[in-house]
Design a protein around this motif. Structure first.
Motif, PDB file in Angstrom:
ATOM      1  N   VAL A 142      56.607  32.620  -3.268  1.00 12.14           N
ATOM      2  CA  VAL A 142      56.134  33.597  -4.248  1.00 12.14           C
ATOM      3  C   VAL A 142      57.101  34.777  -4.283  1.00 12.14           C
ATOM      4  N   GLN A 196      57.435  40.776  -4.288  1.00 11.96           N
ATOM      5  CA  GLN A 196      56.641  41.943  -4.663  1.00 11.96           C
ATOM      6  C   GLN A 196      55.140  41.666  -4.625  1.00 11.96           C
ATOM      7  N   PHE A 197      54.751  40.402  -4.801  1.00 13.41           N
ATOM      8  CA  PHE A 197      53.320  40.085  -4.775  1.00 13.41           C
ATOM      9  C   PHE A 197      52.779  40.150  -3.348  1.00 13.41           C
ATOM     10  N   GLY A 198      53.529  39.611  -2.385  1.00 11.26           N
ATOM     11  CA  GLY A 198      53.100  39.697  -0.991  1.00 11.26           C
ATOM     12  C   GLY A 198      53.081  41.132  -0.499  1.00 11.26           C
ATOM     13  N   GLY A 222      52.773  43.927  -2.373  1.00  7.38           N
ATOM     14  CA  GLY A 222      51.697  44.655  -3.039  1.00  7.38           C
ATOM     15  C   GLY A 222      50.337  44.330  -2.468  1.00  7.38           C
ATOM     16  N   LEU A 223      50.084  43.030  -2.235  1.00  4.93           N
ATOM     17  CA  LEU A 223      48.807  42.620  -1.646  1.00  4.93           C
ATOM     18  C   LEU A 223      48.633  43.249  -0.269  1.00  4.93           C
ATOM     19  N   SER A 277      57.603  39.141   3.354  1.00  6.99           N
ATOM     20  CA  SER A 277      58.029  39.346   1.965  1.00  6.99           C
ATOM     21  C   SER A 277      58.979  40.530   1.864  1.00  6.99           C
ATOM     22  N   SER A 292      56.342  48.246  -7.750  1.00  6.95           N
ATOM     23  CA  SER A 292      56.353  48.060  -9.206  1.00  6.95           C
ATOM     24  C   SER A 292      57.773  48.070  -9.751  1.00  6.95           C
ATOM     25  N   HIS A 303      59.343  44.805  -9.005  1.00  2.67           N
ATOM     26  CA  HIS A 303      58.802  43.754  -9.876  1.00  2.67           C
ATOM     27  C   HIS A 303      59.463  43.797 -11.260  1.00  2.67           C
ATOM     28  N   ARG A 330      62.048  40.996 -12.767  1.00  2.00           N
ATOM     29  CA  ARG A 330      61.602  40.250 -13.951  1.00  2.00           C
ATOM     30  C   ARG A 330      62.606  40.403 -15.088  1.00  2.00           C
TER      31      ARG A 330
END
Length: 528
Positions: free
Chosen positions: A343, A346-348, A350-351, A392, A515, A518, A522
């Motif tokens: 993944v 940034q998702f790991g 942020g979570l 991450s 953010s 991310h 992207r």
């Protein structure tokens, strides 16, 4: 047999050792470097549970005792930037061995120190050895594991951090309860000996023999800057934030910081690859590592001290508060390592920050009546969040730089984490002192004869003292002293609750660089 293997490994390169030990070699390297790294991290957290005992032993407050933690972090922060040059000059194996020897010497100095300044000096020696070692550990893991398993390597790195942070305070508490607080400095030495022997067997000893000179000017500027900054934060409360000494020290810190940045940008020799910060994803990842250091090390300091000063637990019970969270994190780290590979980082991250922030917001309602397992399970929630965040974050930091810059990048990542830790603990202690004082003054102002609850409390205490046979002349002073103790305890509790809120706020602010990471990544994918 052991002597033959040591002799055979003399002058061996990474490729030679990998060919000799085959598929097992990455795991042998992991055991070697992580045992040393875990010991260094354990030592950073093991002293936190001894803070109240050291305060009592030397008759000092938290503002001075916290230096046994922050001196370690500050020295480690400065010295880890030396690591790439030392490794090039001496080789991985010799650098690793010297670091462990320095660490052991620092442990012995702190154990047998006659006063607090000598303990702090021993911690400085420990921190220097640990700082040189830490980038080497990350670099060794990255080089030993293939690129497609780098997330797993960073998961192992995270495992060392989580285990040590969880086990350290508990082992320290058990040691204090069974023996004496001084023995906490001796606990890591058996692991140091084990890591030393393993390093002789399984780490490459071939030396590049670089002729590059070391940036002594940059190192001096950085050390002075960090020392002055820590001094300002630690002494500002006592000496006055706008006193001449604090303002001059702050000015020196700013000047040396600016001079350090200039020398790293334009000097012929440099400790830090400042050009890496121009890459926005790397800069965002570094900002995240700073937040990680701030919240993680501050929380590790806060939990056992809160357990002893507010919950009135013994050192071992206060240390045990963190252990369940560490165990849960260890159980899920294999999953979070694979999660980091599959993944976007940034998702790991942020979570993890969200879970950690929620954990500390909920801890902010804790007081002396809160059950042990409620506090422990809220800490578990935060540790799970960090277990998602750590691999991450490491992957995000190292995957955004060219392979030949991994050594410099890992040094910067560790620098920002440890700088965040030193700054965070220092700032947290100041916050606790100021907020406890604020709440104490506010509560004291309400304790007047017009306060019905206060009058009722004093009357009840006086009546109970009379039933116990206290002379009438003593009842009122004793009742007032009891009221003062209650006010102090409540103010202390409210101060610690504000500390939990502050940690949560910083964790949520960490979502800003997440953010940025991310959106930048992207946009980069869309441009391909």
């Amino acid at each position: 047999m052991a002597e033959a293997e040591i002799g055979a490994s003399a002058g061996s390169s990474l490729e030679d050792l990998a060919a000799r030990y085959g598929a097992a070699y990455p795991w042998l390297v992991a055991v070697t470097v992580l045992s040393a790294f875990s010991t260094a991290v354990l030592t950073s957290s093991i002293v936190n549970v001894a803070v109240p005992d050291v305060m009592g032993a030397f008759g000092v407050g938290q503002d001075q005792v916290q230096f046994i933690a922050t001196a370690f972090f500050a020295t480690m922060t400065a010295s880890l930037l030396i690591s790439p040059w030392v490794v090039d000059k001496l080789g991985v194996q010799l650098t690793f061995s010297i670091s462990l020897v320095l660490f052991a010497i620092g442990s012995l100095i702190s154990t047998f120190s006659p006063n607090l300044p000598v303990i702090i000096f021993g911690r400085v020696v420990q921190g220097f050895g640990s700082g040189v070692m830490q980038p080497l550990v990350m670099m060794a893991l990255v080089q030993a594991f293939p690129p497609e398993r780098r997330g797993m390597a960073m998961g192992l790195f995270s495992l060392g951090i989580v285990c040590a942070h969880g086990v350290g305070p508990y082992m320290g508490g058990l040691t204090i309860d069974a023996f004496h607080w001084r023995f906490i400095f001796l606990l890591p030495l058996p692991i140091v000996v084990f890591a030393f022997v393993m390093g002789l067997l399984f780490l490459p000893s071939r030396v590049k023999g670089t002729n590059a000179s070391f940036d002594w000017l940059g190192f001096a500027l950085l050390s002075v800057s960090i020392f002055c900054m820590m001094t300002v934060i630690a002494n500002g409360q006592r000496d006055g934030w706008f006193s001449d000494s604090i303002l001059v020290t702050f000015l020196i810190s700013l000047t040396t910081s600016a001079a350090f940045i200039i020398t790293q940008s334009y000097g012929k020799t440099r400790m830090m690859e400042v050009a890496l910060f121009r890459h926005i994803p790397f800069a965002a990842a570094i900002a995240i590592s700073l937040v990680y250091g701030l919240v993680n090390f501050s929380a590790i300091y806060l939990y056992p001290v809160f357990g002893q000063l507010v919950q009135e637990y013994t050192p071992s019970v206060a240390g045990f508060l963190i252990l369940p969270g560490a165990l849960f994190a260890v159980l899920i780290l294999p999953f979070t390592g694979r999660f980091a590979d599959a993944v976007p980082p940034q998702f790991g991250i942020g979570l993890g920050l969200i879970l950690f922030g929620i954990s500390n917001i909920m801890l902010a309602s804790s007081d002396i009546s809160t059950m042990f397992w409620i506090i422990a399970m809220l800490i578990v929630l935060g540790r799970i969040g960090l277990a998602f965040m750590t691999p991450s974050m490491m992957s995000a930091s190292l995957n955004t730089v060219p392979p030949e810059k991994i050594g410099e990048a890992s040094a910067i990542v560790n620098f920002m984490m440890l700088f965040g830790g030193a700054f965070g603990i220092n700032a947290l202690v100041v916050l606790l002192d100021r907020r406890t004082q604020f709440h104490g003054e506010a509560l004291t102002a309400t304790q007047t004869s017009a306060n019905l609850a206060t009058r009722e409390l004093l009357d009840n205490v006086s009546r109970l003292l009379g039933e116990e046979g206290f002379a009438e002349a003593l009842r009122s002073p004793v009742a007032l002293n009891y009221l003062g103790d209650m006010v102090h305890a409540q103010a202390n509790t409210l101060g610690f609750q504000d500390g939990f809120v502050a940690i949560a706020v910083v964790a949520f602010l960490g979502l800003i660089p997440v953010s940025i990471l991310h959106f930048v990544t992207r946009r980069a994918r869309q441009a391909r």
